[in-house]
Design a protein around this motif. Structure first.
Motif, PDB file in Angstrom:
ATOM      1  N   ASP A 232       0.863  -1.178   0.000  1.00  0.00           N
ATOM      2  CA  ASP A 232       0.000   0.000   0.000  1.00  0.00           C
ATOM      3  C   ASP A 232       0.899   1.227   0.000  1.00  0.00           C
ATOM      4  O   ASP A 232       1.505   1.573   1.002  1.00  0.00           O
ATOM      5  N   ARG A 233       0.989   1.895  -1.132  1.00  0.00           N
ATOM      6  CA  ARG A 233       1.938   2.993  -1.289  1.00  0.00           C
ATOM      7  C   ARG A 233       1.514   4.272  -0.582  1.00  0.00           C
ATOM      8  O   ARG A 233       2.173   5.295  -0.700  1.00  0.00           O
ATOM      9  N   ASP A 234       0.424   4.213   0.174  1.00  0.00           N
ATOM     10  CA  ASP A 234      -0.037   5.394   0.894  1.00  0.00           C
ATOM     11  C   ASP A 234       0.372   5.365   2.367  1.00  0.00           C
ATOM     12  O   ASP A 234      -0.038   6.196   3.151  1.00  0.00           O
ATOM     13  N   LYS A 235       1.203   4.396   2.734  1.00  0.00           N
ATOM     14  CA  LYS A 235       1.587   4.229   4.139  1.00  0.00           C
ATOM     15  C   LYS A 235       2.704   5.190   4.556  1.00  0.00           C
ATOM     16  O   LYS A 235       3.585   5.525   3.771  1.00  0.00           O
ATOM     17  N   THR A 236       2.652   5.573   5.831  1.00  0.00           N
ATOM     18  CA  THR A 236       3.717   6.347   6.466  1.00  0.00           C
ATOM     19  C   THR A 236       4.258   5.503   7.610  1.00  0.00           C
ATOM     20  O   THR A 236       3.491   5.051   8.463  1.00  0.00           O
ATOM     21  N   VAL A 237       5.550   5.266   7.613  1.00  0.00           N
ATOM     22  CA  VAL A 237       6.142   4.394   8.631  1.00  0.00           C
ATOM     23  C   VAL A 237       7.344   5.060   9.286  1.00  0.00           C
ATOM     24  O   VAL A 237       7.917   5.999   8.742  1.00  0.00           O
ATOM     25  N   ALA A 238       7.725   4.523  10.443  1.00  0.00           N
ATOM     26  CA  ALA A 238       8.903   5.007  11.161  1.00  0.00           C
ATOM     27  C   ALA A 238       9.874   3.852  11.352  1.00  0.00           C
ATOM     28  O   ALA A 238       9.475   2.720  11.615  1.00  0.00           O
ATOM     29  N   VAL A 239      11.159   4.156  11.190  1.00  0.00           N
ATOM     30  CA  VAL A 239      12.226   3.196  11.474  1.00  0.00           C
ATOM     31  C   VAL A 239      13.066   3.796  12.587  1.00  0.00           C
ATOM     32  O   VAL A 239      13.487   4.949  12.505  1.00  0.00           O
ATOM     33  N   VAL A 240      13.297   3.021  13.635  1.00  0.00           N
ATOM     34  CA  VAL A 240      14.039   3.522  14.797  1.00  0.00           C
ATOM     35  C   VAL A 240      15.417   2.880  14.830  1.00  0.00           C
ATOM     36  O   VAL A 240      15.541   1.655  14.888  1.00  0.00           O
ATOM     37  N   GLY A 241      16.453   3.701  14.791  1.00  0.00           N
ATOM     38  CA  GLY A 241      17.823   3.197  14.820  1.00  0.00           C
ATOM     39  C   GLY A 241      18.734   4.028  13.942  1.00  0.00           C
ATOM     40  O   GLY A 241      18.272   4.868  13.167  1.00  0.00           O
ATOM     41  N   GLY A 242      20.038   3.765  14.036  1.00  0.00           N
ATOM     42  CA  GLY A 242      20.989   4.535  13.243  1.00  0.00           C
ATOM     43  C   GLY A 242      22.085   3.699  12.615  1.00  0.00           C
ATOM     44  O   GLY A 242      23.015   4.236  12.015  1.00  0.00           O
ATOM     45  N   GLY A 243      21.961   2.381  12.719  1.00  0.00           N
ATOM     46  CA  GLY A 243      22.966   1.488  12.159  1.00  0.00           C
ATOM     47  C   GLY A 243      22.603   0.978  10.780  1.00  0.00           C
ATOM     48  O   GLY A 243      21.650   1.448  10.155  1.00  0.00           O
ATOM     49  N   ASP A 244      23.355  -0.019  10.312  1.00  0.00           N
ATOM     50  CA  ASP A 244      23.144  -0.566   8.976  1.00  0.00           C
ATOM     51  C   ASP A 244      21.735  -1.103   8.777  1.00  0.00           C
ATOM     52  O   ASP A 244      21.100  -0.845   7.748  1.00  0.00           O
ATOM     53  N   VAL A 245      21.233  -1.866   9.743  1.00  0.00           N
ATOM     54  CA  VAL A 245      19.909  -2.474   9.596  1.00  0.00           C
ATOM     55  C   VAL A 245      18.819  -1.410   9.491  1.00  0.00           C
ATOM     56  O   VAL A 245      17.905  -1.513   8.671  1.00  0.00           O
TER      57      VAL A 245
ATOM     58  N   GLY B 283       8.372   1.799  -1.463  1.00  0.00           N
ATOM     59  CA  GLY B 283       6.950   1.529  -1.609  1.00  0.00           C
ATOM     60  C   GLY B 283       6.043   2.358  -0.733  1.00  0.00           C
ATOM     61  O   GLY B 283       4.838   2.389  -0.944  1.00  0.00           O
ATOM     62  N   CYS B 284       6.603   3.042   0.262  1.00  0.00           N
ATOM     63  CA  CYS B 284       5.783   3.843   1.174  1.00  0.00           C
ATOM     64  C   CYS B 284       5.789   5.318   0.777  1.00  0.00           C
ATOM     65  O   CYS B 284       6.731   5.799   0.160  1.00  0.00           O
ATOM     66  N   LYS B 285       4.732   6.004   1.184  1.00  0.00           N
ATOM     67  CA  LYS B 285       4.639   7.440   0.894  1.00  0.00           C
ATOM     68  C   LYS B 285       5.695   8.222   1.667  1.00  0.00           C
ATOM     69  O   LYS B 285       6.333   9.124   1.125  1.00  0.00           O
ATOM     70  N   GLN B 286       5.885   7.874   2.945  1.00  0.00           N
ATOM     71  CA  GLN B 286       6.818   8.601   3.801  1.00  0.00           C
ATOM     72  C   GLN B 286       7.472   7.645   4.790  1.00  0.00           C
ATOM     73  O   GLN B 286       6.805   6.780   5.366  1.00  0.00           O
ATOM     74  N   VAL B 287       8.785   7.798   4.967  1.00  0.00           N
ATOM     75  CA  VAL B 287       9.533   7.020   5.953  1.00  0.00           C
ATOM     76  C   VAL B 287      10.282   7.989   6.859  1.00  0.00           C
ATOM     77  O   VAL B 287      11.027   8.847   6.378  1.00  0.00           O
ATOM     78  N   TYR B 288      10.070   7.845   8.161  1.00  0.00           N
ATOM     79  CA  TYR B 288      10.810   8.636   9.141  1.00  0.00           C
ATOM     80  C   TYR B 288      11.887   7.742   9.755  1.00  0.00           C
ATOM     81  O   TYR B 288      11.582   6.664  10.270  1.00  0.00           O
ATOM     82  N   LEU B 289      13.131   8.183   9.679  1.00  0.00           N
ATOM     83  CA  LEU B 289      14.244   7.466  10.292  1.00  0.00           C
ATOM     84  C   LEU B 289      14.596   8.214  11.579  1.00  0.00           C
ATOM     85  O   LEU B 289      15.103   9.334  11.536  1.00  0.00           O
TER      86      LEU B 289
END
Length: 199
Positions: free
Chosen positions: A11-24, A35-41
């Motif tokens: 679903d390309r309308d999703k907004t997700v968050a990724v928590v971390g600062g390493g390679d993974v 594939g997502c509309k917005q990603v917050y790192l």
């Protein structure tokens, strides 16, 4: 983990968050950004720890926003994730961010408690062992993500196991005692198991 990420990019309308600062964390953010509309790192420091090549790749995605000096205090929603509460580490300011999913990629803790009284561990809890798997105790070997090494991936853990088996087959491993013959070295994080028997 890959299956979880794929659920969101359908679903390309999703907004997700990724928590971390390493390679993974950076790899997750890049994968999801396709594939997502917005990603917050979201990272608690003001710079990433990821390899430079990954940091460079991150710049190619206009839909990835880095949020620095910030921690996730709470994940909330009705029946599913709908928002997270963020806290700015320098000002202690808290605010809410609407998201459809959260991916935690803040690192791992080695499951080495079962050998902490037997072999030397480094400051992070990994077993001190070289490329040949030898620890400071004769007859005890470590392979995979559980030992000190620069790169931790399933393929490198499996390679460690293969190398240790090769040492055993070639007779490079010293004769071990009766009590040590059935010692099982469990690679809990990479799901690699090596069973040393009747050397």
């Amino acid at each position: 983990r890959r299956r979880q990420r794929q659920m969101y990019i359908r679903d390309r309308d999703k907004t997700v968050a990724v928590v971390g600062g390493g390679d993974v964390a950076v790899e997750d953010a890049i994968f999801l950004a396709r594939g997502c509309k917005q990603v917050y790192l979201i990272h608690r420091r003001d710079q990433l720890r990821a390899a430079q090549v990954l940091q460079d790749a991150l710049k190619d995605f206009h839909n990835i926003t880095c949020i620095w000096d910030t921690t996730v205090e709470k994940i909330g929603g009705e029946q599913q994730v709908q928002w997270i509460t963020l806290k700015q580490t320098k000002t202690a300011e808290e605010y809410q961010l609407d998201v459809d999913g959260v991916f935690i990629a803040v690192g791992t803790v080695p499951d080495t408690g079962f050998v902490k009284e037997l072999v030397d561990l480094d400051e992070h809890g990994y077993i001190k062992a070289g490329e040949d798997g030898r620890t400071d105790v004769s007859g005890i070997y470590a392979a995979g993500d559980i030992r000190t090494k620069e790169l931790r991936q399933i393929i490198t853990a499996a390679a460690d196991g293969g190398k240790l088996c090769e040492f055993c087959a070639a007779g490079s491993v010293q004769k071990i005692t009766e009590a040590e013959m059935n010692m099982e070295i469990t690679m809990s994080m990479s799901y690699v198991k090596i069973l040393l028997r009747n050397l």
